[in-house]
Design an enzyme around this catalytic site. Sequence first.
Site, PDB file in Angstrom:
ATOM      1  N   ASP A 178       0.841  -1.210   0.000  1.00 46.95           N
ATOM      2  CA  ASP A 178       0.000   0.000   0.000  1.00 46.95           C
ATOM      3  C   ASP A 178       0.873   1.255   0.000  1.00 46.95           C
ATOM      4  O   ASP A 178       0.596   2.217   0.728  1.00 46.95           O
ATOM      5  CB  ASP A 178      -0.940   0.000   1.209  1.00 46.95           C
ATOM      6  N   ASP A 219       1.749   3.064   7.913  1.00 49.03           N
ATOM      7  CA  ASP A 219       0.515   2.335   7.632  1.00 49.03           C
ATOM      8  C   ASP A 219       0.813   0.937   7.094  1.00 49.03           C
ATOM      9  O   ASP A 219       0.790   0.687   5.892  1.00 49.03           O
ATOM     10  CB  ASP A 219      -0.360   3.109   6.643  1.00 49.03           C
TER      11      ASP A 219
END
Length: 386
Positions: A178, A219
């Site tokens: 991601d 993240d």
Amino acid sequence: MIARKIIRLTGISFNDSVEDSYCEHDVEKEIHPPKRLHIRGRSASRYETEFLEVEQIGSGEFGSVFKCINRLDGCIYAIKKSRKPLKGTSDERTALNEVYAHAVLGHHKHVVRYYSAWAENDHMLIQNEYCNGGSLAQAIEEKSKQRIRFSESDVKQILLHIALGLRYIHSLNLAHMDIKPGNIFITRKVKLNNGSPNSDDGFVEDEFGDEGVTYKIGDLGHVTSLANPEVEEGDCRYIPTELLQDNYSWLPKADIFALGLTIYEVCGGGPLPKNGEEWHAIREGKLCYLSYYSKDLNELIKQMIHPDPEMRPSSAALVQNETLVPYACKTKEQLNKELNAEKFKNQLLSRELERASESLKKKSKDGRVCRLVGGKVNRSNSVTIF
């Protein structure tokens, strides 16, 4: 083993409530009533007890991120709070996956540092390092508003720092899955009152130096193992074609593809499409030429988004790329030769400086400084009187 570690750190089981887990423990161990009452009386929120919330600094699908001051150590942290109850949802798996990934990764200069995680009322809270420069997405938006561009040296620094972080992640047989501007964070060195930068971040400066700004990968909710991949697709703007075809043989190269498009956005090539003809054209390797940047940088970005994942450079190759690190491809002998040449130049300049200083220090018998030019010519004694 990791799950046991997380439960031991947080003191909370995600399968049972706090009260139920202690009740079962009471039956088995026959804990005395006073101790049981004392534990049940701890109903205060750890978040409210240990932290002072300063402001909200971000939000996303998972929840919100807050800038907080720890009441005990006085340090600033970023605490991610889930938006909705996690128990039994996909968000719970994402949150736990992020905690597990941090536990495996440990500490690295170009990965956002993890400190702790716990649950309150079936909501997950994750305590991470606070990055005072915000996200790369915010920096891109700010540059766009000001109608200015990142310099090429800044672009190369961003690319190099994230490549270093990815090299570390990939070396542990993991893939991030991601990478995008919103998941890259910036730390700027803050000068103390004495004027010296505060660089006590627990890391040793690496061989590539430091200019006061560090870019870090954050993240980790989509991180997966290369050996047993459980891929959850991230942002569609950064997904390569092979993932849509359920081909998980090149997961590290999927990170490289996403990084290439991230740098393309940094250079002003965004916003990226979510679908349509332009989306398909990008996955065919077609990008607009970035005329404000060098040909080498343009070619490197294009190589990173190559339709064939095998043709994309690895993270290890990127940190050795001559476009990013000019001296990376030189041999030790070449570097020593250049270093000796520079040392010789510096010695010559030092000698010239010493000679000039000695000449200026010479004084005549009457105490005046000896002139270097026209020393034997009489001075003019003319005076203009008004």
